[in-house]
Design a protein around this motif. Structure first.
Motif, PDB file in Angstrom:
ATOM      1  N   GLU A  27       0.811  -1.213   0.000  1.00  0.00           N
ATOM      2  CA  GLU A  27       0.000   0.000   0.000  1.00  0.00           C
ATOM      3  C   GLU A  27       0.849   1.269   0.000  1.00  0.00           C
ATOM      4  N   THR A  28       1.917   1.254   0.777  1.00  0.00           N
ATOM      5  CA  THR A  28       2.787   2.416   0.892  1.00  0.00           C
ATOM      6  C   THR A  28       4.234   1.981   0.753  1.00  0.00           C
ATOM      7  N   GLN A  29       5.118   2.945   0.671  1.00  0.00           N
ATOM      8  CA  GLN A  29       6.544   2.628   0.629  1.00  0.00           C
ATOM      9  C   GLN A  29       6.969   2.134   2.010  1.00  0.00           C
ATOM     10  N   VAL A  30       7.656   1.010   2.023  1.00  0.00           N
ATOM     11  CA  VAL A  30       8.103   0.378   3.255  1.00  0.00           C
ATOM     12  C   VAL A  30       9.590   0.109   3.118  1.00  0.00           C
ATOM     13  N   GLU A  31      10.346   0.355   4.164  1.00  0.00           N
ATOM     14  CA  GLU A  31      11.785   0.108   4.114  1.00  0.00           C
ATOM     15  C   GLU A  31      12.058  -1.386   4.169  1.00  0.00           C
ATOM     16  N   GLY A  32      12.970  -1.834   3.337  1.00  0.00           N
ATOM     17  CA  GLY A  32      13.366  -3.233   3.320  1.00  0.00           C
ATOM     18  C   GLY A  32      14.538  -3.473   4.264  1.00  0.00           C
ATOM     19  N   ASP A  33      15.367  -4.459   3.928  1.00  0.00           N
ATOM     20  CA  ASP A  33      16.561  -4.749   4.706  1.00  0.00           C
ATOM     21  C   ASP A  33      17.692  -5.100   3.745  1.00  0.00           C
ATOM     22  N   GLU A  34      18.666  -5.867   4.209  1.00  0.00           N
ATOM     23  CA  GLU A  34      19.809  -6.183   3.351  1.00  0.00           C
ATOM     24  C   GLU A  34      19.432  -7.093   2.179  1.00  0.00           C
ATOM     25  N   LYS A  35      18.318  -7.815   2.270  1.00  0.00           N
ATOM     26  CA  LYS A  35      17.905  -8.695   1.174  1.00  0.00           C
ATOM     27  C   LYS A  35      16.629  -8.217   0.482  1.00  0.00           C
ATOM     28  N   ILE A  36      15.690  -7.706   1.243  1.00  0.00           N
ATOM     29  CA  ILE A  36      14.416  -7.239   0.698  1.00  0.00           C
ATOM     30  C   ILE A  36      14.553  -5.768   0.330  1.00  0.00           C
ATOM     31  N   ILE A  37      14.264  -5.450  -0.943  1.00  0.00           N
ATOM     32  CA  ILE A  37      14.362  -4.055  -1.385  1.00  0.00           C
ATOM     33  C   ILE A  37      12.978  -3.426  -1.450  1.00  0.00           C
ATOM     34  N   SER A  38      12.953  -2.117  -1.317  1.00  0.00           N
ATOM     35  CA  SER A  38      11.741  -1.329  -1.473  1.00  0.00           C
ATOM     36  C   SER A  38      11.865  -0.578  -2.792  1.00  0.00           C
ATOM     37  N   ALA A  39      10.843  -0.671  -3.634  1.00  0.00           N
ATOM     38  CA  ALA A  39      10.883   0.000  -4.936  1.00  0.00           C
ATOM     39  C   ALA A  39       9.453   0.350  -5.339  1.00  0.00           C
ATOM     40  N   SER A  40       9.300   0.876  -6.564  1.00  0.00           N
ATOM     41  CA  SER A  40       7.952   1.168  -7.046  1.00  0.00           C
ATOM     42  C   SER A  40       7.911   1.168  -8.568  1.00  0.00           C
ATOM     43  N   PHE A  41       6.725   0.865  -9.069  1.00  0.00           N
ATOM     44  CA  PHE A  41       6.438   1.046 -10.485  1.00  0.00           C
ATOM     45  C   PHE A  41       6.044   2.510 -10.645  1.00  0.00           C
ATOM     46  N   PRO A  42       6.532   3.190 -11.666  1.00  0.00           N
ATOM     47  CA  PRO A  42       6.183   4.605 -11.812  1.00  0.00           C
ATOM     48  C   PRO A  42       4.746   4.814 -12.275  1.00  0.00           C
ATOM     49  N   ALA A  43       4.197   5.959 -11.921  1.00  0.00           N
ATOM     50  CA  ALA A  43       2.905   6.374 -12.463  1.00  0.00           C
ATOM     51  C   ALA A  43       3.122   6.621 -13.955  1.00  0.00           C
ATOM     52  N   ALA A  44       2.377   5.908 -14.781  1.00  0.00           N
ATOM     53  CA  ALA A  44       2.594   6.012 -16.224  1.00  0.00           C
ATOM     54  C   ALA A  44       1.546   5.174 -16.945  1.00  0.00           C
ATOM     55  N   GLU A  45       1.643   5.185 -18.268  1.00  0.00           N
ATOM     56  CA  GLU A  45       0.813   4.311 -19.086  1.00  0.00           C
ATOM     57  C   GLU A  45       1.532   2.985 -19.279  1.00  0.00           C
ATOM     58  N   TYR A  46       0.736   1.910 -19.252  1.00  0.00           N
ATOM     59  CA  TYR A  46       1.255   0.567 -19.429  1.00  0.00           C
ATOM     60  C   TYR A  46       0.424  -0.154 -20.482  1.00  0.00           C
ATOM     61  N   LEU A  47       1.095  -0.934 -21.298  1.00  0.00           N
ATOM     62  CA  LEU A  47       0.411  -1.857 -22.193  1.00  0.00           C
ATOM     63  C   LEU A  47       0.219  -3.136 -21.396  1.00  0.00           C
ATOM     64  N   THR A  48      -1.000  -3.650 -21.366  1.00  0.00           N
ATOM     65  CA  THR A  48      -1.284  -4.796 -20.512  1.00  0.00           C
ATOM     66  C   THR A  48      -2.226  -5.779 -21.196  1.00  0.00           C
ATOM     67  N   VAL A  49      -2.090  -7.034 -20.800  1.00  0.00           N
ATOM     68  CA  VAL A  49      -2.960  -8.086 -21.314  1.00  0.00           C
ATOM     69  C   VAL A  49      -3.027  -9.191 -20.265  1.00  0.00           C
ATOM     70  N   ILE A  50      -4.149  -9.888 -20.208  1.00  0.00           N
ATOM     71  CA  ILE A  50      -4.298 -11.060 -19.343  1.00  0.00           C
ATOM     72  C   ILE A  50      -4.102 -12.288 -20.225  1.00  0.00           C
ATOM     73  N   TYR A  51      -3.165 -13.119 -19.829  1.00  0.00           N
ATOM     74  CA  TYR A  51      -2.867 -14.362 -20.542  1.00  0.00           C
ATOM     75  C   TYR A  51      -3.374 -15.530 -19.693  1.00  0.00           C
ATOM     76  N   THR A  52      -4.040 -16.476 -20.328  1.00  0.00           N
ATOM     77  CA  THR A  52      -4.489 -17.686 -19.645  1.00  0.00           C
ATOM     78  C   THR A  52      -3.751 -18.868 -20.251  1.00  0.00           C
ATOM     79  N   GLY A  53      -3.033 -19.599 -19.396  1.00  0.00           N
ATOM     80  CA  GLY A  53      -2.300 -20.774 -19.854  1.00  0.00           C
ATOM     81  C   GLY A  53      -1.014 -20.986 -19.082  1.00  0.00           C
ATOM     82  N   ASP A  54      -0.307 -22.013 -19.476  1.00  0.00           N
ATOM     83  CA  ASP A  54       0.947 -22.408 -18.849  1.00  0.00           C
ATOM     84  C   ASP A  54       1.986 -21.285 -18.979  1.00  0.00           C
ATOM     85  N   TYR A  55       2.813 -21.153 -17.962  1.00  0.00           N
ATOM     86  CA  TYR A  55       3.847 -20.108 -17.965  1.00  0.00           C
ATOM     87  C   TYR A  55       4.800 -20.228 -19.153  1.00  0.00           C
TER      88      TYR A  55
END
Length: 165
Positions: free
Chosen positions: A75-103
């Motif tokens: 929900e919000t920015q949270v500080e990580g530790d030496e292994k877990i990083i905190s980051a974010s996807f930028p506010a922007a336009e994204y091309l997106t699609v839902i795929y159904t099937g095997d990876y």
């Protein structure tokens, strides 16, 4: 053939992740095992996960290694530790699609989105992180394979950050 790819604006989305360099051929063996580690850290620290787990593909280098964030949205920015990083996807336009099937079909989905972007004169975007330019090509794993055992029924949202017009 892609079903219903579309462009949508998304607000900034914070996340926690483990960042790892991995060869493309090793993704199925090295990255999925990181998901429980991230989830356990999030739960231990009483942080709310706000969506499905994901792999964010940041960079691909000349020796065919990918830099990948294996994470969960928060929900919000949270500080990580030496292994877990905190980051974010930028506010922007994204091309997106839902795929159904095997990876195993996801590579074709990415290639299909690349073709769709070319046909529609769109370019993949970049995000500056710690002075480096990275992409935001992401697979959100909507379906949990432990709950839905048949791969033909798995759903994955694939999204690509688009460049500003």
């Amino acid at each position: 053939m892609l079903k219903n790819p579309h462009v949508e604006f998304r607000n900034e989305q914070h996340y926690l992740a483990i960042r790892k360099k991995v060869k493309m051929s090793d993704i199925p063996f090295e990255l999925p095992q990181l998901i429980p580690e991230v989830i356990q850290w999030v739960e231990k620290n009483n942080i709310t996960q706000t969506g499905p787990c994901f792999f964010r593909y940041l960079a691909f280098d000349s020796v065919e290694e990918l830099l990948v964030d294996v994470g969960v949205p928060t929900e919000t920015q949270v500080e990580g530790d030496e292994k877990i990083i905190s980051a974010s996807f930028p506010a922007a336009e994204y091309l997106t699609v839902i795929y159904t099937g095997d990876y195993q079909g996801l590579k074709n989905v990415h290639m299909g989105l690349e073709s769709w972007m070319k046909e529609n004169e769109l370019e993949e975007g970049r995000q500056e992180i710690d002075g480096e330019e990275y992409g935001a090509r992401t697979e959100h794993y909507i379906t949990d394979p432990r709950e839905v055992p048949d791969p033909k029924d798995w759903q994955t949202e694939v999204s690509i950050l688009l460049a500003n017009k």
